[in-house]
Design a protein around this motif. Structure first.
Motif, PDB file in Angstrom:
ATOM      1  N   ARG B 555      42.111  30.693  19.205  1.00  0.00           N
ATOM      2  CA  ARG B 555      43.643  30.171  20.205  1.00  0.00           C
ATOM      3  C   ARG B 555      43.509  29.680  21.102  1.00  0.00           C
ATOM      4  N   ALA B 565      46.998  32.242  30.522  1.00  0.00           N
ATOM      5  CA  ALA B 565      46.673  33.995  29.610  1.00  0.00           C
ATOM      6  C   ALA B 565      45.941  34.034  28.475  1.00  0.00           C
ATOM      7  N   ASP B 569      43.579  36.751  27.630  1.00  0.00           N
ATOM      8  CA  ASP B 569      43.805  37.802  26.396  1.00  0.00           C
ATOM      9  C   ASP B 569      42.547  37.850  25.459  1.00  0.00           C
ATOM     10  N   ASN B 573      41.059  41.810  24.910  1.00  0.00           N
ATOM     11  CA  ASN B 573      40.450  41.135  23.135  1.00  0.00           C
ATOM     12  C   ASN B 573      39.056  42.263  23.436  1.00  0.00           C
ATOM     13  N   GLU B 577      37.729  45.826  22.313  1.00  0.00           N
ATOM     14  CA  GLU B 577      37.022  46.104  20.769  1.00  0.00           C
ATOM     15  C   GLU B 577      35.410  45.830  20.514  1.00  0.00           C
ATOM     16  N   LYS B 584      40.206  43.377  10.787  1.00  0.00           N
ATOM     17  CA  LYS B 584      41.401  43.025  12.184  1.00  0.00           C
ATOM     18  C   LYS B 584      40.805  41.469  12.247  1.00  0.00           C
ATOM     19  N   LYS B 585      39.961  41.111  12.506  1.00  0.00           N
ATOM     20  CA  LYS B 585      39.206  40.096  13.015  1.00  0.00           C
ATOM     21  C   LYS B 585      39.488  39.372  12.065  1.00  0.00           C
ATOM     22  N   LYS B 587      41.621  38.797  10.476  1.00  0.00           N
ATOM     23  CA  LYS B 587      42.834  38.613   9.881  1.00  0.00           C
ATOM     24  C   LYS B 587      43.610  37.553  11.144  1.00  0.00           C
ATOM     25  N   ILE B 588      42.463  37.981  12.656  1.00  0.00           N
ATOM     26  CA  ILE B 588      42.551  36.716  13.486  1.00  0.00           C
ATOM     27  C   ILE B 588      42.280  35.576  13.263  1.00  0.00           C
TER      28      ILE B 588
END
Lengths: 256, 769, 193, 353, 184
Positions: B555, B565, B569, B573, B577, B584-585, B587-588
């Motif tokens: 990212r 930032a 982040d 994160n 987690e 969901k990972k 997803k990321i």
């Protein structure tokens, strides 16, 4: 108007022959020339120095006389202002520039009084009024006070030329329309031999007084500006290759 | 006030500025009684028929409703309910063109009429005196009554008891040249109207009640005078006929000589105005418990064979009314049909528009009687400032100046000229010799001014929110910095206990951190700072948190400019987690992949710089290639979920498999792209190397780790997902990604086609040296 | 007294500075797009021109002539004007922020308003005495203001006119000024001084 | 069959701009007839020339600007302008005067600003004033009334005079202007001005035959005819009454004051009313809505201003008649006057709390 | 000698005037120009950055410092005109590099595609997006300024800018846009 545009081309051609190594300079000078003579012409675009522009252009002779005087003052003042630019305190720069200009104007005034007294008289107060020609102070403030002498001098030359050209064109139009002559009274400027320069362009049985009177000056000037606009529009239409400018967007977020 | 009454008693009135006398056409309809219409097959009942808000639906498609049954319920004071005009079945509730000049659609209830006309149960009230004012107001509200003169303001709000009412004015002027609906209502139902007035009297208790009526309705005047004979409070005021005498402010000025200050309501002067038809509706609602379900509509115009007034149920489509009155199109290709009068009505775009509470007239003119209605705006010529418009303007505006400014969109000037006081009466356009549709210009300008005001409000709000957000971010940033510091310390401690391998990494991390700080201090926005921060995080991949961090890095890379930032982040994160097994990972990861794909083609140079450090010191060409591929893969990661397996060494297999799955081309292209990036990188690196030796060292140390780590990373992430059931969602996501990728690829293709792989690698080698 | 009145009328109408004598055209073109601005500019100019003509008279009579340094006329006048303008600018800036904002860059430009220097020079040329100088300066600036305000009102109206493209802006303003000048020709011979 | 979408109001009183213009042109006919009766064919010919020029000019400009030619060409405004120029010009002015004046009026004064409705100056008067200051000689070759002329003037004679400067018989304009008593004739206003400058009194001046029995031979009737047309226009509500009334009143008051103070060098009030272009200006030129003030109060002020200016220019100025200049000066001030005379909108009274 | 006198006189005048101006500059001192605030008030506060400045306020500052006034795309002609009025300069057409489509838009999240990455939330300058990490996000249409800053960061392209639909409330009286239908 074609006068002006052709001069621009002429200038460009001249500069084209300069060697490659001066390319940067050449571009700069070319830009200055275009700006002064056409794009940012003090008379037609900036609408500066209108008073003498309209007041003394009843004949070409007057126009040339004032044009040259203005050119001279502009050139000198630009050079001087550029030369002393590092020593002038910011707060009082305008009064200082004005005084410099006034000094040059006084010189020119005295010169013309000595050598072309007839013209000196027919220009009247518009000769000392060169001091308040916004075109001059404008150039001093906007350009000369920030640039080296060479560029400033060239800029002064081009702006002065642009201004003088408008003066001459306007003077020619008004003189032809109003009196049907050109260079009437050139002897005032150049001495007695020049009276032979007088050209009868049109033989009118009655003069079109309007052109010589104040309203005519305004109206002819209006048309000159309109013609310039029209030419610009034409040029613009020709070059409508739409370059897609990319918008550089700035985000507000992450560093705030 | 007494003097006003004295003047009224002498029938001496004031007058308003301007006004016009359009040809009267009331005789078309005012001699015939109001005709009750037979029931149409279908009624279209818009949920909103007045100013304000629409109520909440009470019925569903398929419901059978009875006459007078409420269809909506008002939950807001500005909402009034609508009722079923007759019994029948609701066949649809959908958007349909409503009676509005825009011709736009709003939610309407379609009612199929069963021709039984069965009423719901009603409880008539014989004595109004038994009811309290609150009860009356509630009944009025429940009956769905809104002003029937034109604007449609909810009546119950207007009649809710207010102190010190000097004048209750009943507007019976009906100044539009064609409309006779009120006229006939007064002739035929004057008693009911007076009953309504009495109820209003009870509610408002005004000092005087004035009925303003134009002198072109002799029968109605007669009937009213007769009905109000015994009541001292009520004065029937017969005023001269002039358009627009029926305008609220104009009628007030005629009757009382008072001016209502701009922007205020008449109530401020102690004046309330009600339309006669509203009075009738009130008496019906209170005395007979009949909600507002029908009204008198003048159907007129010379294009009709039998123009007349009819009792139309609300919701009756216009075509039904026209056909009942014998509409003849006169052989014209296009005919205007106007709802409302000729001066202020609007033309209808379609004949399915239903009658609503404010519909007082349907006008179908013939070409002969109203040619300008057929001409549109084509006859417009330039304004010559003749000033006739200013002479007839009832509010004393300067229409021609307004028009100039409206055309020039000079809104401040329009406000200065008081455009907002224009009442849209149309008198100016009626007399304009240049046929300029003045009112239309004003309406557009008014609408735009209104929109602008809304936008200004919105801008103000946005500004406030923006400022608030800036403050919040500032605060968060400070908090994060604090946290960051603490986390770094914690990490240091943890690393001290870790394996030698990790220790090695640690020193690198320390160096990197130092660099980060130095750089940050020098230039917060410098792109390199994130590039550096990326490896810092990556080293942590050795831990369990690898997956998340990898995502964070990706990212971070995706970010166009390196900013602190994302780095933070990522850490957050990680903290939140610790477990890898969160689906969901995936997803990321998917998101990351997409972002990368998207950005890489635009931002190749920057990214190149970022990735540079990881790649510089690759040992062999083959490795490099693998690396490039692996990286490209990271982008396509989510897709791999299906076919991923645990072994890190098979990463390349994986890649190929996954790519093959979606689109064989992707792999190749990605690799190519990576190569291009590498090239850009190589150049930048040469510079960098010179700049700092430390940089080099770190990368060297990292080198060994980097390659396997990358692959491992990939596989790890996929593992995570493997352990989970691959849900439907995931599949969907994969699809989305694939789509996005395809898009990105198309672009990429253009950008990178010409660059060959080999060349790139060669370059890369050079760079490494 | 009548002489002074006639002088005033003559300067305001007959020999209008802008339309007949071509003085002060730069602000005439520059500050005339809105009436409010034009009115503000008018007041500033009236003040500056009156004071400048007064001061320049004093400077000429009591400094330049006695010391026989008339060749410094232009320079000393421009100095006087510059100071008066600067002073006015400060006062306006302090007293009316909105006026200052409206006048914007034009206040300093009064320095280069040829009307101001022009009025001083013309005073000198026509050998006006003290009061004549003041009246001349005042009249000239009133004449300037009159046409400036009228012109600005006309330009506001013209802003919405359907002017052919090349004529939009300065060109049509020039022509309008020309037509105004045409109208002012009617005052020719009104006052025979 | 589809529906028509149009904006309200859907009906209209069926007046149109072109009919207004036509009405004004018709209302000028009595004046033109009077002019023809007293001064011969000259002005009629000029009107003709001007109208042809105006239409051509209008057509060319409209097609250059790609406007709707048919509607704008025939809206009558150009014809009205041309007619006014034709009426104003001296009868013996050469044809090219008319042509130049009309072109100036239509192309510059009207179309440079965007055509009808946008021009700030009355085109006819702009053209006329331009001619007046550009060609002072030709513009003062006034013709004496026919009754005072030595040489009889037929239509063809007038025509050739206008186009060649000489009659068919070879008389020059100067000869034509010489009256029976051998004096070159000017307009009464001109004569008055000249003689007062020469130190004569008004009563001495009015002995001149050009003044006739009343105020000015011919001119009084022409003015009366225009007054008639003007009253017709007001009754038809084609023009606003405020401007002419306040103009005439103002001129009356000014001349009255002048007459009371210095009767010897001031002409009578009625002389001012009924000579020169007073009535034409009052009813046909000042009332041009495009260039005048819009509000009633503004019109009154414009009228007052115009009256004052006309008087000032006639009595003190360098030109004999000041109507044209006064009109232009009023046009100039109209936007400013408009800004300060806006009517109070309903609901904006200061008394309202 | 004359020269000396001239210089002397000029020096004297200059000193005198200098003193006067110096006094005036103290006596009539004025605080900072609030023009930035005024420009900021005109700008639409979308904070979209299309002008090349991070937010409306910085652009307002830049305009006050002489930046071109025609760079605010969301504000359009009207804003340019207002700034031109305020600054006393000629209005100019919108910078050509901006797209002409000036219809009001709001962002819309295609909710089934949203993965809850919160990137758009971070990007939104006015906090008009609701949602938590890994939760579906949604846009508060009323708060959205239509700046489209959230579109680019979205990793799954699930945000699109949609033109605000025309309703009877925000209809701008464009009669020409009404579709006319047949009557039976």
């Amino acid at each position: 108007m074609t006068d002006t545009s052709s001069t621009v081309n002429h200038n460009i051609d001249d500069n084209n022959e300069q060697p490659q190594k001066e390319a940067a300079n050449y571009d700069e000078y070319k830009e200055l020339a275009i700006q002064g003579l056409w794009k940012n012409n003090p008379g037609l675009v900036q609408l500066l120095g209108l008073c003498p522009l309209l007041a003394v252009t009843a004949t070409v002779t007057n126009a040339i006389g004032l044009g040259l005087a203005t050119l001279l003052v502009l050139l000198c003042s630009n050079i001087t202002v550029s030369a002393i630019r590092h020593w002038v305190p910011k707060e009082i720069r305008i009064p200082i520039f004005v005084l410099i200009i006034a000094a040059f104007v006084t010189c020119v005034q005295l010169l013309m009084n000595a050598y072309t007294f007839g013209l000196y008289q027919s220009l009247g107060i518009f000769l000392p009024l060169i001091v308040t020609n916004c075109a001059i102070i404008g150039r001093a403030e906007a350009y000369a006070s920030k640039q080296p002498i060479k560029q400033a001098a060239f800029d002064g030359l081009m702006m002065g030329l642009g201004f003088a050209l408008v003066l001459i064109v306007l003077g020619a139009i008004r003189e032809i329309l109003g009196q049907g002559t050109l260079f009437d009274g050139a002897n005032l400027l150049l001495g007695d031999w020049a009276s032979s320069l007088r050209i009868e362009v049109l033989e009118l049985n009655s003069d079109f007084l309007l052109a010589i009177l104040p309203p005519g000056a305004f109206i002819v000037m209006g048309f000159l500006i309109a013609i310039k606009n029209a030419i610009d529009n034409k040029i613009k239409e020709k070059n409508t290759i739409n370059e897609d400018k990319v918008i550089e967007r700035v985000r507000v977020n992450f560093d705030s | 006030m007494e003097s006003i009454i004295n003047r009224i008693n002498q029938q001496k009135f004031w007058s308003f500025h301007g006004g016009v006398h359009p040809p009267e056409q009331k005789t078309l309809t005012n001699q015939k009684p109001i005709k009750p219409l037979s029931l149409p097959e279908q009624l279209i009942i818009p949920l909103q028929q007045h100013i304000g808000r629409q109520g909440d639906l009470l019925v569903q498609v398929g419901d059978h409703v009875l006459k007078g049954q409420p269809l909506t319920k008002s939950t807001n004071p500005m909402a009034v309910p609508v009722h079923a005009p007759t019994s029948g079945t609701i066949t649809a509730i959908k958007h349909s063109v409503i009676a509005h000049p825009s011709g736009l659609s709003e939610l309407c209830i379609f009612l199929n009429v069963d021709h039984q006309d069965t009423w719901v149960e009603r409880t008539p009230c014989n004595d109004v005196a038994t009811l309290t004012n609150q009860e009356i107001v509630k009944k009025i509200a429940d009956a769905g009554i809104s002003g029937m003169g034109g604007a449609g303001f909810p009546t119950h709000i207007k009649v809710d008891t207010k102190p010190d009412i000097n004048f209750l004015i009943i507007n019976a002027a009906e100044c539009e040249p064609y409309i006779t609906a009120d006229d006939l209502l007064m002739c035929e139902h004057s008693e009911s109207i007076v009953d309504g007035i009495k109820i209003l009297n009870k509610l408002l208790n005004p000092a005087f009640i004035l009925i303003g009526i134009e002198d072109n309705k002799p029968k109605a005047i007669e009937a009213l005078k007769k009905a109000t004979a015994g009541i001292e409070k009520i004065h029937v005021c017969v005023v001269p006929t002039e358009y627009p005498a029926g305008g609220e402010k104009q009628l007030i000025q005629i009757l009382t000589g008072k001016e209502i200050k701009s922007g205020t309501l008449p109530i401020k002067e102690g004046i309330i105005m009600q339309n006669v038809a509203t009075c009738y509706a009130i008496s019906e609602a209170i005395l007979h418990d009949t909600p507002l379900i029908q009204r008198v509509v003048t159907v007129t115009g010379q294009a009709l064979e039998k123009p007349q007034n009819v009792w139309a149920l609300l919701g009756t489509p216009v075509h039904y009314l026209l056909s009942q009155c014998g509409f003849d199109n006169q052989g014209m290709e296009k005919t205007p049909v106007i709802m409302g009068g000729p001066m202020m009505g609007f033309s209808l775009p379609t004949d399915t528009v239903p009658v609503i509470k404010t519909t007082n007239c349907i006008l179908a003119p013939s070409y002969k009687e109203m040619p300008s209605a057929f001409e549109g705006n084509s006859a417009e010529v330039e304004c010559i400032r003749c000033g006739q418009c200013a002479d007839v303007c009832p509010t004393n505006l300067l229409p021609q100046e307004l028009q100039w400014s409206a055309k020039a969109k000079d809104y401040p000037q329009l406000n200065k000229l008081n455009l907002s006081d224009c009442i849209d009466c149309g008198a100016c356009a009626y007399v304009c010799p240049s046929h300029i549709p003045l009112v239309q210009y004003y309406r557009i300008a008014k609408a735009e001014i209104r929109q602008q005001q809304q936008q200004e409000l919105k801008a103000e709000k946005a500004k406030a929110r923006f400022e608030a957000r800036k403050q919040r971010l500032e605060k968060e940033k400070r908090a994060r910095e604090l946290k960051h510091k603490k986390a770094a310390e914690a990490r240091k401690a943890a690393m001290n206990k870790a394996t030698p391998e990790a220790t090695e990494a640690k020193s690198a991390v320390a160096a990197a951190l130092a660099r980060v700080k130095a750089k940050k201090a020098a230039n917060q926005k410098s792109p390199s700072s994130s590039a550096i921060s990326a490896p810092v995080e990556t080293t942590e991949n050795q831990d369990n948190k690898k997956a998340q961090v990898a995502a964070a890095i990706a990212r971070a890379k995706a970010k166009k400019q390196a900013k602190p930032a994302p780095e933070i982040d990522a850490k957050e994160n990680a903290k939140v987690e610790p477990s890898n097994t969160d689906s969901k990972k995936a997803k990321i990861a998917a998101a990351v992949a997409k972002a990368k794909a998207k950005k890489s083609q635009e931002k190749a140079p920057i990214q190149g710089q970022e990735q540079n450090q990881e790649q510089t010191d690759s040992l062999s060409l083959a490795d490099k290639k693998a690396n490039a591929i692996a990286k490209a893969k990271a982008k396509a990661l989510a897709k791999k979920q299906a076919s991923s397996n645990n072994d890190s060494s098979t990463a390349s297999d994986l890649t190929i498999a996954s790519t093959a799955e979606s689109e064989p081309a992707i792999d190749e292209k990605d690799a190519k792209k990576a190569a291009v990036i590498a090239k850009a990188k190589a150049k930048a690196l040469a510079k960098k190397n010179k700049e700092s030796n430390t940089d080099n060292k770190v990368s060297e140390k990292n080198t060994v780790n980097v390659e396997p780590r990358k692959v491992q990373n990939t596989s790890e992430t996929s593992t995570i997902n493997d352990t989970n059931n691959i849900s439907d969602k995931d599949a969907k996501k994969a699809a989305i990604i694939a789509k996005a990728k395809a898009k990105a690829l198309a672009k990429k293709k253009l950008a990178t086609q010409s660059v060959s792989e080999e060349k790139t690698m060669h370059e890369q080698e050079k760079g490494a040296k | 007294m009548t002489d002074y009145l006639l002088l005033l009328v003559a300067t305001v109408l007959v020999n209008n500075f802008v339309l007949v004598q071509f003085l002060g055209l730069c602000p005439f073109m520059g500050v005339s797009s809105r009436t409010e601005t034009a009115i503000g500019m008018s007041f500033a100019t009236i003040f500056v021109m009156t004071v400048a003509s007064l001061l320049s008279y004093l400077v000429t009579t009591y400094l330049l002539v006695p010391l026989n340094i008339e060749y410094l006329t232009t320079m000393s006048f421009i100095l006087v004007i510059a100071v008066v303008v600067q002073f006015t600018e400060m006062v306006v800036h302090k007293t009316s922020a909105s006026l200052y904002r409206l006048l914007g860059i034009f206040l300093p430009l009064i320095t280069t308003n040829c009307a101001v220097l022009g009025v001083a020079l013309l005073n000198l040329r026509s050998h006006h005495n003290f009061f004549e100088s003041i009246i001349y300066g005042f009249g000239a600036s009133v004449g300037f203001s009159l046409v400036l305000v009228m012109f600005s009102a006309m330009r506001e109206k013209l802003a919405n006119a359907d002017v052919p493209t090349p004529f939009k802006g300065a060109a049509i303003a020039m022509i309008t000024a020309g037509l105004m000048s045409l109208a002012f020709m009617g005052f020719t011979g009104l006052v025979k001084l | 069959m589809a529906f028509w979408i149009a904006s309200s109001p859907h009906n209209h009183n069926q007046q149109s701009t072109s009919s207004l213009m036509r009405l004004v042109i018709f209302a000028a006919i009595p004046g033109i007839i009077a002019q023809w009766y007293f001064f011969g064919w000259g002005n009629l010919i000029h009107i003709g020339i001007a109208m042809i020029t105006a239409m051509l000019c209008e057509f060319i400009v409209l097609s250059l600007r790609e406007k709707r030619i048919t509607e704008q060409l025939f809206d009558g405004s150009a014809l009205l302008t041309a007619m006014l120029i034709g009426i104003c010009l001296p009868a013996f002015a050469p044809w090219w005067i008319t042509v130049i004046g009309t072109i100036f009026a239509i192309a510059i004064a009207k179309h440079l600003y965007g055509g009808l409705g946008h021009n700030p100056f009355n085109p006819a008067m702009t053209g006329y004033v331009m001619l007046l200051i550009s060609f002072p000689l030709q513009m003062t070759t006034w013709q004496p009334p026919i009754s005072l002329m030595e040489i009889e003037l037929s239509f063809s004679n007038t025509l050739t005079t206008i186009f060649t400067g000489f009659t068919i018989d070879g008389y020059s304009v100067e000869q034509l202007r010489t009256s029976i008593d051998g004096v070159t004739m000017a307009t009464p206003l001109d004569t008055l001005k000249t003689s007062i400058t020469m130190g004569l009194t008004v009563s001495e001046t009015t002995q001149s035959s050009v003044f006739g029995e009343h105020f000015a031979v011919g001119w009084e009737w022409v003015n009366l005819a225009f007054l008639l047309g003007g009253i017709f226009l007001i009754s038809k509500k084609a023009i606003a009454w405020q401007t002419p009334v306040s103009f005439l009143l103002s001129l009356f008051l000014c001349s009255l004051i002048g007459y009371t103070i210095v009767p010897d060098s001031s002409a009578s009030t009625m002389f001012h009313w009924f000579s020169g272009a007073t009535m034409l200006g009052a009813f046909f030129i000042l009332t041009d809505p495009v260039t005048g003030a819009t509000s009633a109060k503004g019109r009154l002020i414009v009228g007052l201003l115009a009256g004052l200016l006309v008087y000032l220019i006639r009595v003190f100025g360098g030109y004999p008649d000041g109507v044209a200049f006064a009109v232009l000066l009023c046009n100039m001030s109209a936007p400013l006057i408009d800004q300060y005379t806006r009517p109070r909108t309903y609901g904006h009274s200061k008394d309202l709390s | 000698m004359t020269l000396l006198i001239a210089i002397l006189v000029f020096g004297l005048i200059a000193a005198l005037f200098g003193a006067l101006l110096g006094y005036a500059s103290i006596r009539f001192k004025v605080d900072a120009d609030p023009i930035v605030e005024q420009i900021d008030a005109i700008l639409p506060q979308t904070q979209c950055g299309q002008c090349g400045y991070p937010g409306c306020k910085p652009y307002a500052q830049a305009v006050a410092d002489g930046e071109a006034i025609n760079k605010c795309a969301p504000g359009g002609e009207d804003t340019i005109k207002k700034i031109a009025d305020l600054m006393g300069v000629e209005a100019e057409p919108l910078d050509e590099s901006h797209e002409k489509d000036n219809r009001p838009k709001v962002a819309f999240i295609i909710e089934e595609d949203c993965i809850g990455c919160t990137k758009c939330i971070q990007a939104c300058p006015v906090d008009a997006i609701l949602g938590a990490a890994k939760q579906m996000h949604t846009i508060i249409a009323d708060e959205c300024t239509g700046c489209d800053l959230c579109v680019a960061p979205c990793p799954v392209d699930c945000i699109e800018m949609r033109v605000v639909p025309e309703t009877t409330q925000n209809w701008l009286w464009d009669l020409n846009s009404i579709p006319v239908q047949q009557i039976d």
